[in-house]
Design a protein around this motif. Structure first.
Motif, PDB file in Angstrom:
ATOM      1  N   CYS A  46      -7.785  -3.491   4.609  1.00 29.43           N
ATOM      2  CA  CYS A  46      -8.967  -3.011   3.878  1.00 29.43           C
ATOM      3  C   CYS A  46     -10.244  -3.626   4.453  1.00 29.43           C
ATOM      4  N   ALA A  47     -11.306  -2.865   4.407  1.00 29.00           N
ATOM      5  CA  ALA A  47     -12.634  -3.366   4.768  1.00 29.00           C
ATOM      6  C   ALA A  47     -13.174  -4.221   3.616  1.00 29.00           C
ATOM      7  N   TRP A  48     -14.249  -4.913   3.868  1.00 29.10           N
ATOM      8  CA  TRP A  48     -14.981  -5.617   2.806  1.00 29.10           C
ATOM      9  C   TRP A  48     -15.322  -4.626   1.690  1.00 29.10           C
ATOM     10  N   ARG A  49     -15.073  -4.987   0.460  1.00 25.22           N
ATOM     11  CA  ARG A  49     -15.269  -4.124  -0.712  1.00 25.22           C
ATOM     12  C   ARG A  49     -14.373  -2.879  -0.691  1.00 25.22           C
ATOM     13  N   GLY A  50     -13.236  -2.985  -0.013  1.00 25.39           N
ATOM     14  CA  GLY A  50     -12.299  -1.858   0.025  1.00 25.39           C
ATOM     15  C   GLY A  50     -11.645  -1.631  -1.336  1.00 25.39           C
ATOM     16  N   ARG A  51     -11.016  -0.442  -1.494  1.00 29.08           N
ATOM     17  CA  ARG A  51     -10.293  -0.125  -2.738  1.00 29.08           C
ATOM     18  C   ARG A  51      -8.911   0.403  -2.355  1.00 29.08           C
ATOM     19  N   HIS A  52      -7.876  -0.260  -2.834  1.00 28.67           N
ATOM     20  CA  HIS A  52      -6.494   0.155  -2.544  1.00 28.67           C
ATOM     21  C   HIS A  52      -5.920   0.804  -3.808  1.00 28.67           C
ATOM     22  N   LEU A  53      -5.646   2.098  -3.719  1.00 36.94           N
ATOM     23  CA  LEU A  53      -5.185   2.859  -4.891  1.00 36.94           C
ATOM     24  C   LEU A  53      -3.666   2.835  -4.990  1.00 36.94           C
ATOM     25  N   VAL A  54      -3.155   2.302  -6.080  1.00 39.30           N
ATOM     26  CA  VAL A  54      -1.707   2.265  -6.320  1.00 39.30           C
ATOM     27  C   VAL A  54      -1.326   3.576  -7.010  1.00 39.30           C
ATOM     28  N   ILE A  55      -0.698   4.480  -6.237  1.00 31.38           N
ATOM     29  CA  ILE A  55      -0.362   5.808  -6.775  1.00 31.38           C
ATOM     30  C   ILE A  55       1.116   5.873  -7.166  1.00 31.38           C
ATOM     31  N   GLY A  56       1.995   5.312  -6.337  1.00 33.78           N
ATOM     32  CA  GLY A  56       3.425   5.401  -6.640  1.00 33.78           C
ATOM     33  C   GLY A  56       4.251   4.656  -5.616  1.00 33.78           C
ATOM     34  N   PHE A  57       5.575   4.763  -5.781  1.00 33.91           N
ATOM     35  CA  PHE A  57       6.496   3.944  -4.990  1.00 33.91           C
ATOM     36  C   PHE A  57       7.631   4.820  -4.458  1.00 33.91           C
ATOM     37  N   ALA A  58       7.275   5.845  -3.684  1.00 38.23           N
ATOM     38  CA  ALA A  58       8.301   6.758  -3.152  1.00 38.23           C
ATOM     39  C   ALA A  58       9.321   6.011  -2.312  1.00 38.23           C
ATOM     40  N   ASN A  59       8.920   4.921  -1.722  1.00 35.49           N
ATOM     41  CA  ASN A  59       9.824   4.082  -0.925  1.00 35.49           C
ATOM     42  C   ASN A  59      10.942   3.460  -1.767  1.00 35.49           C
ATOM     43  N   GLY A  60      10.714   3.359  -3.082  1.00 33.56           N
ATOM     44  CA  GLY A  60      11.721   2.785  -3.971  1.00 33.56           C
ATOM     45  C   GLY A  60      11.468   1.325  -4.289  1.00 33.56           C
ATOM     46  N   GLU A  61      10.589   0.677  -3.511  1.00 33.34           N
ATOM     47  CA  GLU A  61      10.345  -0.755  -3.731  1.00 33.34           C
ATOM     48  C   GLU A  61       8.930  -0.959  -4.273  1.00 33.34           C
TER      49      GLU A  61
END
Ligand SMILES: NC(=O)c1ccc[n+]([C@@H]2O[C@H](COP(=O)([O-])OP(=O)(O)OC[C@H]3O[C@@H](n4cnc5c(N)ncnc54)[C@H](OP(=O)(O)O)[C@@H]3O)[C@@H](O)[C@H]2O)c1
Length: 327
Positions: A228-243
């Motif tokens: 992420c860049a400075w002031r980035g936003r990481h959106l937690v949408i789901g866990f298709a990977n299973g973990e």
């Protein structure tokens, strides 16, 4: 009517096509004849009892569909028999008929076919709410989409482009990456094989990405958060990977960035006026051709389990749709 029924928690093969009595609309409800039902990852989780909520069995899966109102219960003014609608049902849509609360019905625009309508609201609604309402994605920012050739992923690419972002799409096969490009991605990467952090550093001149749209989870989540860049936003949408990943909290401090949860279903119920406004924009963009839902395959109801199996096997490109009425 015929319906795809889950009687025990398990993989899609355990679903069975059964005859059931037709639903009858109670007060505030409507019965919809299902022409097409969109297949979503949560449907595959629900039948395995891996979703946030545990419904009672037996259960007919299917969280959204498009069709025609057949009957309405007492007090329903919003729709009438014969209306073409999209229904957000939560469950029940993998059937010839489904019951829905009247307020969960949206008019299907006359120029939108049933298959497209059934593949639209959940994926595009989630991506729009995430990118605008939660991340406030700005024109000129860089957006990384993981699982980008999936249902919500492709929607996020198109909405990111409509909002004026530069979009980097992560997908696991050349075929999936080609599809991402066709739907507007500026750059594509193999996020499974590549070292995500150096690849993203190279693509952003070392700055990092402003927004991450993450429906996958697993190991790529931490790598993306570290990118992420400075002031980035990481959106937690789901866990298709299973973990469900566990993340070091100091990463958010070092980047001055935010980890943001997204729960579209709850948003629709809790903030109906905001959702109604989102819908207007989404239908406008659909009519303008800025949004182009990609339905890779249609399955008759008796082969509906195959659609869920394809999703779990990572084989789907864009959306899969079940068509109880042959289109
Ligand atoms: N938060 C919300 O409100 C909300 C709303 C809707 C959906 N979701 C969640 O978003 C996620 C994606 O939903 P979707 O309907 O877009 O699903 P989808 O069409 O199946 O897309 C999921 C993508 O995840 C990737 N993936 C990585 N590991 C996987 C695995 N082990 N199994 C399956 N896919 C894997 C695949 O892309 P690659 O092969 O390219 O890696 C696939 O294209 C799900 O977790 C769903 O529950 C959340």
């Amino acid at each position: 009517m015929k319906a795809l029924v889950c009687r025990t928690w398990g993989p899609p093969e355990t679903l069975a096509l059964e005859d059931r009595s037709d639903p009858v609309a109670g007060p505030g409800q409507a019965v919809v004849r299902v022409h097409a039902a969109g297949v979503n990852f949560p449907d595959a989780l629900i039948i395995q009892n891996k979703y946030q909520v545990t419904p009672e069995l037996p259960l007919v899966p299917g969280s959204e569909c498009a069709g025609v109102v057949e009957s309405v219960g007492e007090g329903v003014q919003r729709v009438k028999p014969g209306d073409r609608v999209i229904a957000l049902t939560g469950s029940g849509a993998f059937a010839e008929k489904v019951m829905a609360a009247a307020e969960a019905l949206t008019a299907l625009p006359a120029d939108v076919d049933f298959v497209t309508g059934s593949a639209f609201l959940l994926a595009y609604g989630t991506a729009y709410h995430a990118l605008t309402g939660r991340a406030a994605l700005q024109q000129g920012e860089t957006l990384l989409v993981l699982g980008a050739a999936g249902g919500v992923g492709l929607a996020a690419i198109e909405i990111g482009k409509a909002l004026g972002a530069r979009v980097i799409a992560g997908a696991s096969s050349p075929e999936k990456r080609d599809l991402c490009r066709e739907h507007g991605a500026d750059e594509v990467i193999d996020y499974a094989a590549a070292e995500l952090k150096p690849a993203l550093a190279a693509l952003t001149s070392g700055k990092g990405v402003d927004v991450v749209f993450d429906p996958v989870g697993g190991p790529s989540t931490e790598a993306a958060l570290r990118s992420c860049a400075w002031r980035g936003r990481h959106l937690v949408i789901g866990f298709a990977n299973g973990e469900i990943p566990r993340l070091p909290a100091n990463l958010t401090l070092l980047k001055g960035c935010s980890l943001i949860g997204v729960f579209w279903g709850r948003y629709v119920r809790t903030e109906p006026a905001a959702w109604a406004s989102d819908l207007q924009t989404l239908f406008k963009w659909l009519r303008e051709g800025r949004l182009r839902p990609h339905v890779a395959e249609r399955y008759p109801l008796d082969r509906g389990a195959e659609a869920l199996a394809a999703l779990l096997a990572r084989k789907a490109l864009g959306k899969l749709v079940i068509t109880p009425v042959a289109p």
